[in-house]
Design an enzyme around this catalytic site. Structure first.
Site, short mmCIF file in Angstrom:
data_model
loop_
_atom_site.label_atom_id
_atom_site.label_comp_id
_atom_site.label_asym_id
_atom_site.label_seq_id
_atom_site.Cartn_x
_atom_site.Cartn_y
_atom_site.Cartn_z
N ASP A 1 0.81 -1.22 0.00
CA ASP A 1 0.00 0.00 0.00
C ASP A 1 0.85 1.28 0.00
OD1 ASP A 1 -2.15 -1.64 0.10
OD2 ASP A 1 -2.86 -1.05 2.08
N ARG B 1 -6.07 0.50 1.37
CA ARG B 1 -7.05 0.61 2.45
C ARG B 1 -7.35 2.08 2.78
NH1 ARG B 1 -8.79 -2.53 7.10
NH2 ARG B 1 -8.68 -4.31 5.74
N ARG C 1 -18.81 -4.09 -16.13
CA ARG C 1 -18.31 -5.28 -15.44
C ARG C 1 -17.32 -4.82 -14.38
NH1 ARG C 1 -21.70 -7.05 -18.19
NH2 ARG C 1 -21.71 -8.93 -19.50
N HIS D 1 -5.59 -10.23 -3.78
CA HIS D 1 -4.26 -10.67 -3.34
C HIS D 1 -3.30 -10.98 -4.48
CE1 HIS D 1 -6.89 -11.05 0.12
NE2 HIS D 1 -5.82 -10.80 0.84
N GLN E 1 -2.18 -8.88 -6.21
CA GLN E 1 -1.24 -7.75 -6.11
C GLN E 1 -0.16 -7.99 -5.07
OE1 GLN E 1 -4.01 -3.95 -6.32
NE2 GLN E 1 -5.11 -5.76 -5.66
O1 F6P Z 1 -1.93 -3.81 3.79
C1 F6P Z 1 -1.99 -4.42 2.56
C2 F6P Z 1 -3.34 -4.96 2.28
O2 F6P Z 1 -3.13 -5.54 1.05
C3 F6P Z 1 -4.51 -3.96 2.27
O3 F6P Z 1 -4.58 -3.17 1.11
C4 F6P Z 1 -5.69 -4.88 2.41
O4 F6P Z 1 -6.82 -4.21 2.90
C5 F6P Z 1 -5.16 -5.87 3.38
O5 F6P Z 1 -3.78 -5.97 3.15
C6 F6P Z 1 -5.81 -7.24 3.25
O6 F6P Z 1 -5.14 -8.12 4.06
P1 F6P Z 1 -5.60 -9.61 4.38
O7 F6P Z 1 -6.56 -10.06 3.34
O8 F6P Z 1 -4.33 -10.39 4.37
O9 F6P Z 1 -6.21 -9.57 5.73
#
Ligand code: F6P
Length: 361
Positions: free
Chosen positions: A139, A183, A279, A285, A287
């Site tokens: 992030d 986030r 769409r 994930h 990413q």
């Molecule tokens: O902090 C990285 C991040 O990818 C956020 O963008 C995302 O909200 C969060 O992790 C999701 O994490 P997990 O699915 O592992 O709980």
């Protein structure tokens, strides 16, 4: 001769293994010894999760995603989940961590992680643990470092996905809405969206007006461009509205909020207002996985080696940080002082506006 323990905590990010390799090899060069604490602090609570890291253990891992040590975002030793007869409860295991650190004769703890890990590291610092932080997060929202490793790979993945979606959008004359991670900070959405010539980019820092979004897409329509790409950060929200969550519950005494669904909502609203075929998809994930880019590998190796130099120089209580061309030491308390959001006068924001990209405002 020093003995170091290293751990990876929080969500995984491409480059974690490269940091571990950097730490291990540069410590070995100095005749030191390195141990890995698996799944964050677990190795310092239960020694079954402590592993000796030698050359062989870190061979051929620079380009690998994930982490050979495993990771967790539910491993805060101050609120550690412990199984009881009635399910899981949290217990303060920080004393155990401190005792085991001493018992195993460690001289330094290198904590690779995001804001949560830096916060925990800072709490341990105040209890006397010689901690050094290494900033990780796709992030890119940790302050006092120009960038965190993992971010460049995540942006590259998102950009490639947007490039691929262009052809379907154009072929079907559709609006494709792509939800990316981010986030509280919209760095991934902004950087990938501008690079992949998105038409609309929605980030948490700029609450959006859906009418403005539709106006932009309809203007394109009038120019004969009957398709569109909309990038939405998972934490984006409409003006006066809230973040969209998949679930929000109290887990082990902590509020756990799983974001997701804003892309689908935006797609539905665009369809309702414009009548266009829409769409949506969530990159999620994807990413966080895959080979780190060259930039992330190099940064991760530099961070790992710098962390060991900090141990040598006694710079405990600091996080390694990129301040090009240098790696500098930032006090952990400064690293956790705020979340690094996208400033509204940021140059990439201005570039997006100059290119005619709608930011929802
Ligand atoms: O902090 C990285 C991040 O990818 C956020 O963008 C995302 O909200 C969060 O992790 C999701 O994490 P997990 O699915 O592992 O709980």
């Amino acid at each position: 001769m020093k003995k170091i323990v290293v751990s990876t905590g929080g969500g995984d990010a491409p480059g974690l293994n490269a940091v571990i390799r950097g730490v291990v090899l540069s410590a070995i060069q100095r005749g030191w010894e390195v141990y890995g604490s698996r799944f964050g602090y677990r190795g310092l609570i239960d020694s079954d999760y402590l592993v000796h890291l030698d050359r062989d253990k870190v061979r051929g891992i620079t380009h690998l995603g994930g982490t050979i040590l495993g990771t967790t975002n539910k491993g805060d030793p101050f609120q550690y989940p412990v199984k009881t007869r009635d399910g899981f409860q949290t217990m303060d295991m920080s004393d155990k961590v401190l005792q085991n650190f001493k018992r195993f004769g460690f001289d330094a703890f290198i904590s690779i992680g995001g804001d949560g890990s830096m916060r925990i590291g800072h709490k341990f610092l105040e209890l006397g643990l010689p901690v050094i932080g290494v900033p990780k997060t796709i992030d890119n929202d940790l302050c006092n470092t120009v960038i965190t490793f993992g971010f460049d790979t995540a942006v590259t993945t998102a950009t490639e996905a947007l490039d691929k979606l262009h052809s379907t959008a154009e072929a079907h004359e559709r609006i494709m809405v792509v939800e990316v991670m981010g986030r509280y900070a919209g760095w991934i959405a902004l950087n990938s969206g501008v690079s992949a010539t998105a038409d609309v980019i929605l980030i948490p820092e700029i609450p959006f007006d859906i009418e403005k979004v539709c106006q932009k897409l309809m203007e394109r329509e009038l120019q004969g461009r009957r398709f569109g790409i909309v990038v939405v950060a998972e934490g984006a929200m409409p003006r006066g509205g809230q973040m969209t969550t998949v679930s929000s519950e109290i887990e082990l005494g902590r509020q756990e909020i799983h974001l997701g669904g804003i892309g689908e909502k935006v797609a539905l609203e665009i369809h309702t207002i414009t009548g266009k075929d829409c769409r949506s998809l969530v990159l999620g994930h994807l990413q966080r996985g895959g080979c780190p880019t060259t930039f992330d590998r190099l940064l991760a190796l530099r961070f790992g080696c710098a962390a060991v130099r900090f141990v040598e120089q006694g710079k405990f209580g600091h996080m390694v940080a990129l301040d090009p061309p240098e790696i500098k030491a930032v006090p952990l308390k400064d690293a956790i002082e705020r979340t690094k959001l996208v400033p509204l006068d940021n140059d990439t924001i201005m570039t997006a506006r100059d290119l005619g990209i709608c930011l929802g405002d």
